[in-house]
Design an enzyme around this catalytic site. Structure first.
Site, short mmCIF file in Angstrom:
data_model
loop_
_atom_site.label_atom_id
_atom_site.label_comp_id
_atom_site.label_asym_id
_atom_site.label_seq_id
_atom_site.Cartn_x
_atom_site.Cartn_y
_atom_site.Cartn_z
CG HIS A 24 -1.70 -1.25 1.42
ND1 HIS A 24 -2.89 -1.55 0.80
CD2 HIS A 24 -1.38 -2.34 2.16
CE1 HIS A 24 -3.29 -2.75 1.18
NE2 HIS A 24 -2.40 -3.27 2.00
CB SER A 75 11.64 22.85 -15.08
OG SER A 75 10.80 23.98 -15.17
CE LYS A 124 10.22 19.61 -10.91
NZ LYS A 124 9.02 20.05 -11.61
CD GLU A 175 7.62 12.37 -15.33
OE1 GLU A 175 6.99 13.15 -16.04
OE2 GLU A 175 8.38 12.75 -14.43
#
Ligand code: ARG
Length: 461
Positions: free
Chosen positions: A156, A277, A283, A290
């Site tokens: 979980h 970024s 970033k 992704e």
């Protein structure tokens, strides 16, 4: 390009329909397989006395010339051609004249395309398996370096019990090994030759299907001519194997995305495999992972396309089936891109052991072991579980861990607790006590690593 079937028609095909119908923009990539198939077909036709030997020789030489010119770029594909089969045949006839017109004897584009796809996918599966093998080797290397790197195991997404990074990585090794097995299995099942099935009902010519099958490296001919030209189950199987492979890469990617976050900080990607970024200077984004996660949806979409395309088709060939190629080619392309990027990204990724260890020290991942300690002293597991639960609650309220909770507190909860409880709940004890087969103890992982390496050794490409 003039239509080979123009005889029956009194008008040219509408330009929009022609463009709509044409598949050369995507089946052109099978030109090598198409030519290889035609060479085998011509050889067989001549050996069976169906076409003159001299013609076959001209056909084969002509096809080889076309192959060389397409390879070198001297010959460009005609974008107005209906498909790769028509293009090659027309080019051949342009080059060698009448002999070229004999090539399509005892053949249809229906068995031809079914052949080309099988040949093409067979080659691509070998390519994908090679990339997968490289990734497996990278993972094993990574696991070998981290047999002592303790990290929390999760359920979980909550810290649950201790494992090592090696154990975690090896979980993916086994998944990917099954993916390889599925790919090998798919290649094996599809390795039957449809050539000679004709349009759907075979041919009246005395062809030799065994010969073409053999010349093209198949284990034999497809047994039923209708089946040979009308099923694309092998495309579905491959898309399925690739969807699962991608799903595994996607889950792994999702973990890496989490691990890269400031919240986890378990790994750091090499600068060559991360992106920045355009606005936020701080970033460092895990775009590669992704994209893998995103492309997985796309490959699953390809599988759905294929199944949906097939499900309502009566036997035998229907033009719907031309839609098979873009879907399965896309699945292949995406899977290859992902494997090629994921592997070096993992190989260069920095594993931040201390952070893994620190996370393992929090979150009470030794609570099960604390309960087991009492069980070993004679308490039933349910009672031990309950007592440990109250101790955890006490720790949380006082901002302590089980390691820092004073012995009096333990003994107040249960007199069976003694000084040795601290040794019993130490992370190393918890980890190395998990000696059950397939578990995370150093000993069990060493055995697992040996088994994984042996399984990888056994892979035959
Ligand atoms: N381009 C076609 C395909 O990909 C080749 C087969 C065409 N056969 C036909 N009967 N129109 O499916």
């Amino acid at each position: 390009m003039a239509k080979m079937w123009a005889g029956r028609f009194s008008k040219e095909v509408d330009e929009t329909v022609n463009a709509f119908n044409s598949s050369i923009s995507f089946d052109g990539r099978m030109y090598r397989q198409d030519i290889r198939g035609s060479i085998a077909h011509a050889t067989m036709l001549s050996d069976c006395g169906i076409i003159p030997k001299g013609d076959a020789e001209q056909i084969i030489a002509g096809l080889k010339g076309i192959l060389a010119d397409l390879d070198s770029g001297d010959l460009l594909m005609d974008p107005t051609a209906e498909d790769i089969h028509m293009f090659v045949e027309a080019e051949l006839t342009k080059r060698i004249g009448d002999a070229g017109k004999r090539l399509h004897t005892a053949r249809s584009r229906n068995d031809q395309v079914a052949l080309d796809i099988r040949l093409y996918l067979r080659d691509e599966i070998a390519e994908i398996r090679k990339l997968l093998l490289a990734l497996l080797n990278t993972l094993v290397k990574l696991a070998e370096q981290h047999t002592e790197t303790i990290m929390p195991g999760y359920t979980h997404l909550q810290r649950a019990q201790p494992v090592t990074f090696a154990h975690h990585i090896l979980a993916y090794v086994w998944m990917l090994l099954r993916d390889d097995g599925r790919l090998a299995d798919t290649a094996k099942r599809m390795n039957l030759c449809p050539l000679g099935a004709g349009a759907l009902a075979g041919t009246t010519y005395p062809i030799n299907r065994k010969q073409t099958a053999e010349l093209l490296g198949f284990s034999g001919p497809v047994q039923n001519s209708l089946d040979a030209v009308s099923d694309r189950d092998f495309c579905v199987e491959l898309a399925n194997a690739l969807s699962l492979l991608m799903t595994h890469l996607s889950r792994f990617s999702e973990e890496i995305i989490l691990w890269c976050s400031w919240e986890f900080k378990f790994v750091e990607l090499d600068d060559a495999y991360a992106t920045g970024s355009s606005i936020m200077p701080q970033k460092k984004n895990p775009d590669v992972t992704e994209l893998i996660r995103g492309k997985t949806g796309r490959v699953i979409g390809d599988l759905t396309t294929l199944l949906t395309m097939l499900k309502g088709l009566p036997l035998a060939y229907n033009k719907d089936m031309q839609e098979d190629k873009e879907a399965i080619f896309d699945a292949i392309d995406q899977a290859k891109l992902c494997l090629k990027t994921f592997d070096p990204m993992l190989a260069t990724m920095r594993v931040l052991k201390e952070n893994m260890r620190a996370a393992a020290a929090k979150g009470f991942i030794n609570a099960t072991d604390c309960a087991d300690y009492l069980v070993k002293k004679g308490l039933p597991f349910r009672d031990a579980y309950k007592i440990t639960g109250t101790l955890v609650a006490e720790c949380i309220s006082q901002n302590l861990t089980l390691e820092t909770l004073p012995l009096e507190k333990y003994q107040a909860a249960c007199p069976l607790f003694a000084e040795d409880v601290y040794e019993a709940i130490a992370l190393e004890t918890c980890l190395n006590g998990r000696i059950s087969e397939g578990g995370p103890s150093a000993e069990a992982v060493a055995q697992q690593l040996r088994a994984a390496k042996a399984a990888i050794e056994e892979i035959r490409l």
